[in-house]
Scaffold this active site. Structure first.
Site, short mmCIF file in Angstrom:
data_model
loop_
_atom_site.label_atom_id
_atom_site.label_comp_id
_atom_site.label_asym_id
_atom_site.label_seq_id
_atom_site.Cartn_x
_atom_site.Cartn_y
_atom_site.Cartn_z
N HIS A 164 0.81 -1.21 0.00
CA HIS A 164 0.00 0.00 0.00
C HIS A 164 0.85 1.27 0.00
O HIS A 164 0.35 2.34 -0.35
CB HIS A 164 -0.95 -0.01 1.20
CG HIS A 164 -2.00 -1.05 1.12
ND1 HIS A 164 -3.32 -0.77 0.79
CD2 HIS A 164 -1.95 -2.40 1.29
CE1 HIS A 164 -4.03 -1.88 0.78
NE2 HIS A 164 -3.22 -2.89 1.08
N ASP B 103 3.32 9.46 -0.92
CA ASP B 103 2.23 8.58 -0.48
C ASP B 103 1.98 7.53 -1.54
O ASP B 103 2.01 7.82 -2.75
CB ASP B 103 0.95 9.39 -0.25
CG ASP B 103 0.23 8.98 1.02
OD1 ASP B 103 0.43 7.84 1.47
OD2 ASP B 103 -0.54 9.79 1.56
#
Length: 498
Positions: A157, A364
């Site tokens: 992720h 991110d």
């Protein structure tokens, strides 16, 4: 096929449970609908854990949630140590923050081995395992060592950085070699996948043939699977949330001023200091915006036992105080800073109430808050997303206002542009982003990964088609009490090895 999803953190389908986007919130709707078993940490640690390590097994929609107590002797070194003081900073290109010991690495491996033994409870011929995130890079190799021949998938992720950055992690070769025990390794973006392939070739001397790489474990496939959200479900939730007491109180408190919103865990990767600085700069270069807009920054504390996080929490509190003292008035606060979490329902209502969503991480993997903000908007009068170009979401949401979070003046100008954008342009940008979100929902992500895992395994493995994931049937008998299953033997074809 019995699908077992494994992650460190899990979520429950409770209306008031605090969430801030992220892995757990994303997985919840697909587990509920797919019939999968979701295995994760209970949040508790114990000594001398044996086969009773599953503290709770409870229903979760069509699926189930199996919560596991972890060994106290190794949890600190595993979680706050290697996972979050070595892997997390490196994966976000912050090797300067790596602080780790050999004991931490050994604890990380011990917890991965412990989880592998616990998963033997679900290891039936029809089982497939889908492992989530950096906490369990070596779990697949541990399972192979226990003789598991079932399909194993892994999804990261976070970003995967350049090989020079990841090479700063102690034991990086052991970690990456262990990852090749997975049949399918998924990443959020093309850059992440290319960085991983570059490492395999340059550091391990392996040939990467398209998406395929061979190792001592066999052949693995690497691919890109950008995660999404339950778009229509979140949009409906945001519309309903307008009448929630917390949302109503927020709207009433504005007195006609506009609202920008940021929702993050307190983490150095999220760019929170830069974001507050951008609002400080905004009020300096456009003083006319004072009293007409404020930022609601929800900053949920996390990993307080790690020095970098506790220092950041102190820095943010000091910075917000200084900015509010410099620009605030007796009846107006520029930065509304809340150091606590809220439920998904309340957050959805907050997003819909805000004219600007500010999602400005320094780095991110995806950032689902960006996607949630877009999905929550009123189609007639949508807000504007100001998004860091270093978030994975920027690859899809390219009609957001993309900014460089290291450019404070540029961010300030971007926020000012968002506040002055006419309705026609706001709708055009929002509609384009919604088309992207609907093409890549969390359900499409789930099905796409499972299809790819099936293709990777070929005829050697059991069918993994999402259409044949069997809904989980709970044992018959008395109703569940206290979240625990009366007869967990349905999940125990084999005992857990000690």
């Amino acid at each position: 096929m019995d699908l077992v999803v494994v992650s460190n953190r899990v979520a429950r389908a409770k209306a008031n449970e605090p969430m801030t986007g992220g892995l757990a919130a994303a997985l919840l709707p697909v587990v509920e609908k797919s019939g999968a078993i979701w295995v994760g940490s209970s949040g508790r640690v114990r000594d001398n854990i044996s086969k009773d390590s599953f503290a709770e097994i409870e229903s979760l929609g069509a699926g189930a949630l199996a919560l596991l107590d972890l060994p106290a002797a190794h949890y600190g070194g595993y979680y706050e140590g290697f996972a979050n003081s070595a892997l997390w900073p490196a994966l976000h290109s912050r090797n300067d923050l790596i602080k780790v010991s050999l004991d931490d690495y050994q604890s990380y491996r011990e917890v991965n081995a412990f989880m592998a033994r616990a998963l033997m409870r679900f290891n039936k011929p029809t089982a497939a395992f889908w492992i989530q995130d950096y906490h369990f890079l070596t779990l697949g190799a541990e399972m192979r060592d226990l003789g598991v021949g079932n399909p194993l998938g892994f999804f990261l992720h976070t970003p995967w950085p350049s090989r020079r950055v990841i090479s700063g992690v102690p034991h990086h070769r052991d970690l990456v070699e262990a990852m090749l025990a997975y049949d399918l390794i998924g990443f959020q973006t093309e850059d992440d996948c290319e960085n991983f392939a570059d490492y395999l070739q340059a550091e391990l001397g392996l040939d990467v043939d398209g998406e395929l790489v061979s190792s001592r474990f066999g052949t693995s496939r690497i691919g890109v699977f950008p995660i999404g959200i339950d778009v229509d479900g979140f949009a409906a939730q945001a519309q309903r949330a307008a009448s929630h007491p917390d949302v109503s109180r927020l709207r009433k408190s504005l007195h006609g001023e506009r609202l920008a919103i940021g929702v993050d865990r307190v983490d150095y990767s999220k760019g929170l200091v830069n974001r507050i600085s951008a609002f400080d700069r905004l009020f300096e270069i456009q003083p006319s915006l004072k009293r007409s807009v404020s930022l609601l920054q929800i900053a949920t504390p996390s990993r307080g036992g790690i020095e970098a996080y506790s220092n950041l929490q102190d820095e943010l509190s000091k910075q917000v105080t200084e900015v509010n003292g410099r620009h605030g008035e007796v009846d107006w606060t520029p930065i509304r800073y809340l150091s606590k979490g809220f439920s998904q329902t309340v957050l959805a209502g907050f997003y819909r109430a805000a004219q600007v969503g500010v999602v400005t991480p320094l780095h991110d993997g995806m950032n689902l808050v960006a996607k949630e903000y877009v999905a929550a908007q009123n189609p007639i009068d949508p807000g504007v997303l100001v998004l860091s170009k270093f978030a994975g979401a920027a690859n899809e949401l390219d009609t957001a206002l993309l900014v460089n979070p290291h450019d404070i003046d540029g961010m300030a100008r971007g926020i000012a542009t968002a506040l002055s954008m006419p309705a026609t342009e706001r709708r055009m940008r929002w509609e384009a982003m919604m088309r992207k979100l609907r093409a890549g929902t969390i359900h499409n992500w789930f099905a796409g990964f499972i299809d790819a895992l099936e293709a990777t395994r070929g005829a050697a493995g059991p069918s993994l088609s999402p259409s044949v994931v069997r809904p989980l049937r709970l044992a018959s008998g008395p109703a569940l009490s206290g979240g625990q299953m009366r007869d967990p033997s349905r999940f125990a074809p084999r005992p857990i090895a000690n």
